[in-house]
Design an enzyme around this catalytic site. Structure first.
Site, short mmCIF file in Angstrom:
data_model
loop_
_atom_site.label_atom_id
_atom_site.label_comp_id
_atom_site.label_asym_id
_atom_site.label_seq_id
_atom_site.Cartn_x
_atom_site.Cartn_y
_atom_site.Cartn_z
N CYS A 313 0.83 -1.20 0.00
CA CYS A 313 0.00 0.00 0.00
C CYS A 313 0.87 1.26 0.00
O CYS A 313 1.47 1.60 -1.01
CB CYS A 313 -0.97 -0.03 1.17
SG CYS A 313 -2.34 1.14 0.99
N HIS A 423 -3.53 -5.17 0.70
CA HIS A 423 -2.93 -5.60 1.97
C HIS A 423 -3.02 -7.12 2.14
O HIS A 423 -4.03 -7.63 2.63
CB HIS A 423 -3.64 -4.94 3.15
CG HIS A 423 -3.36 -3.49 3.30
ND1 HIS A 423 -2.42 -3.00 4.17
CD2 HIS A 423 -3.91 -2.41 2.68
CE1 HIS A 423 -2.39 -1.68 4.10
NE2 HIS A 423 -3.28 -1.29 3.20
N GLU A 425 -1.53 -8.89 4.37
CA GLU A 425 -1.42 -9.27 5.78
C GLU A 425 -2.75 -9.18 6.54
O GLU A 425 -2.93 -9.81 7.58
CB GLU A 425 -0.36 -8.40 6.48
CG GLU A 425 -0.80 -7.01 6.92
CD GLU A 425 -1.03 -6.04 5.76
OE1 GLU A 425 -1.67 -5.00 5.97
OE2 GLU A 425 -0.57 -6.33 4.64
#
Length: 495
Positions: A313, A423, A425
């Site tokens: 990001c 993202h 994660e």
């Protein structure tokens, strides 16, 4: 004779010295010694009485055939070589000179490199090149398997010389080595000083891996007040868990450190991740640290020291600025939305996605499995029309907000540098927002992405100077705090 050993200690063998120059008085000896000490600091080689030998060089030398990589097989001991796996790569520059890139493998796993330029000083003798430290004579080569190189510089009544046998591979047959040794001996060079170069460990980083990778995660400025006024930077715990889930340990990369501190840390870790957030990508501690590590990574990778960089990001947006030198982002309506990936045809063969199961690739292309939390994006049009970005990164996927098609996943063509606007994660480790996907395929995406980047870090062999230094640097020395529901992250490390 005066000998400068590899440890830099100058030994004066007075009896040999006096026998060589019996006409000098003691004061003359002292003056000569000072002169030789000065020269020793520059050359750090063995001194020998008399002038340089002038051996015959390769006839009709063709520098174009000589270009490429050569491995050191035997050499005279040299202070400037401290490691093993010594090799030199020659390439032609636009002005007709030759770029020389020397590399060696240090005991800590780091690749030490140095670059220079060689030039033919006399077109009638192209096998005699000039380099910053002295001459470079190609005595014999077949261009395809072996090369014999000699160098000699006069210092008053002494000379300093260097010789090495090179090969296109890390081994050379004994009969060829013997023939090249004899050529040196016939020129009056003492071949007893030749030592075998250590190429035995040169394959240890090829096809092998570092099973204790440590990855740096870049911190960034705190954008809102915390419970403790001295807390000025943070890292979301989900990035730490993301890397730990694939078998890596994490070191926080603090902002506002000195260049020397960053260089030392770079040589201790095996990769770096630039996380998402809200820091300035043109003027912040986050941007400064990211730029330093980016430049160090480029330099290292050019020298064969494999060092991966990942941007998520904000981290990917930072990479676009570092590569292009400009902020080329545009506003998009992409805050708080999960999206499927629009794969480019070549994506399945990319380094990132080639290890993904076909069914997961299919799910990523058809289901909204990627969490997007960004207001700024790099449009595909901007990427394709910017020479720096288009030549550096391969676009693997795009997305759209209904108006603008933007880049969502990239990998560099020539470097282990990667970026996602989304993202990976969050799917497994963030629960505070309802639009973060948590389906089995979404969670698998987290772990496949983590496994890929950590596998890249396993190819790097940097390490800390000691176990104590390593322990002090690890993120285990800090405690994450529970931040939800007030923050976008479940847990945060504050510094």
């Amino acid at each position: 004779m005066i000998v400068v050993e590899q440890g830099g200690v100058l030994l004066l063998y007075q009896n040999i010295f006096c026998e060589s120059f019996p006409h000098l008085d003691m004061k003359a000896y002292q003056v000569l010694l000072v002169l030789l000490l000065t020269a020793a600091a520059a050359d750090a080689q063995s001194f020998h009485p008399g002038k340089c030998r002038r051996p015959s060089v390769q006839e009709d030398f063709d520098v174009m055939k000589y270009l490429g990589t050569w491995y050191e097989i035997e050499k005279f001991p040299a202070v400037f070589e401290r490691g093993t796996c010594n090799q030199a790569t020659y390439s032609m520059l636009a002005d007709g000179s030759v770029k020389v890139h020397n590399a060696e493998l240090m005991s800590n796993g780091k690749r030490n490199t140095i670059e220079g330029v060689a030039r033919v000083k006399n077109s009638s003798q192209p096998a005699i090149l000039g380099v910053p430290d002295g001459p470079y004579w190609v005595l014999s080569t077949d261009y395809q398997s072996y090369s014999l190189v000699y160098s000699c510089t006069d210092h008053f009544l002494f000379h300093v010389d260097f010789a090495c046998i090179l090969a296109r591979t890390q081994v050379l047959t004994e009969d060829v080595i013997s023939r090249l040794r004899n050529k040196l001996a016939s020129a009056g060079v003492n071949i007893n000083r030749l030592t075998v170069s250590d190429q035995s460990g040169c394959e240890r980083t090829k096809g092998k891996r570092n099973d204790r990778p440590i990855i740096g995660v870049l911190a960034q400025e705190v954008s809102s007040p915390t419970t403790k006024p001295n807390q000025t930077a943070y890292i979301a715990a989900s990035y730490v868990k993301f890397l730990e889930s694939a078998g890596a340990r994490v070191v926080p990369v603090m902002i506002n450190q000195t260049l020397e501190e960053y260089k030392k840390l770079f040589n201790s870790i095996n990769g770096i991740l630039y996380p998402g957030g809200s820091a300035s990508i043109t003027s912040s501690g986050y941007e400064r640290a990211a730029k330093i590590f980016y430049e160090l990574a480029i330099e290292a990778n050019k020298g064969g020291d494999y060092f991966p960089v990942w941007g998520t990001c904000l981290g990917y947006e930072q990479l676009t600025v570092l590569t292009s030198g400009k902020n080329l982002l545009s506003l998009t309506n992409t805050s708080d939305v999960p999206l499927p990936l629009n794969f480019i045809n070549r994506a399945k063969d990319s380094r990132i996605f080639k290890g993904f199961p076909d069914e997961l690739i299919a799910d990523l292309a058809s289901e909204p499995l990627t969490a997007n939390f960004h207001r700024w994006s790099l449009s595909l049009l901007t990427h394709n029309t910017n020479e720096e970005l288009n030549s550096f990164y391969k676009v693997l996927s795009t997305n759209t907000d209904g108006t603008t098609e933007f880049v969502s996943t990239v990998e560099a063509y020539d470097y282990p540098i990667y970026g996602t606007q989304w993202h990976p994660e969050k799917n497994a480790f963030e629960w505070g927002k309802p639009y973060i996907p948590h389906s089995p395929s979404a969670v698998k995406t987290t772990f496949y992405m983590a496994e890929f980047f950590v596998s890249e870090a396993r190819k790097n062999f940097h390490r800390f100077g000691s176990e104590e230094e390593e322990s002090k640097a690890l993120i285990y020395n800090y405690n994450p705090v529970y931040a939800a529901p007030d923050r976008v992250f479940e847990q945060i490390y504050y510094f």
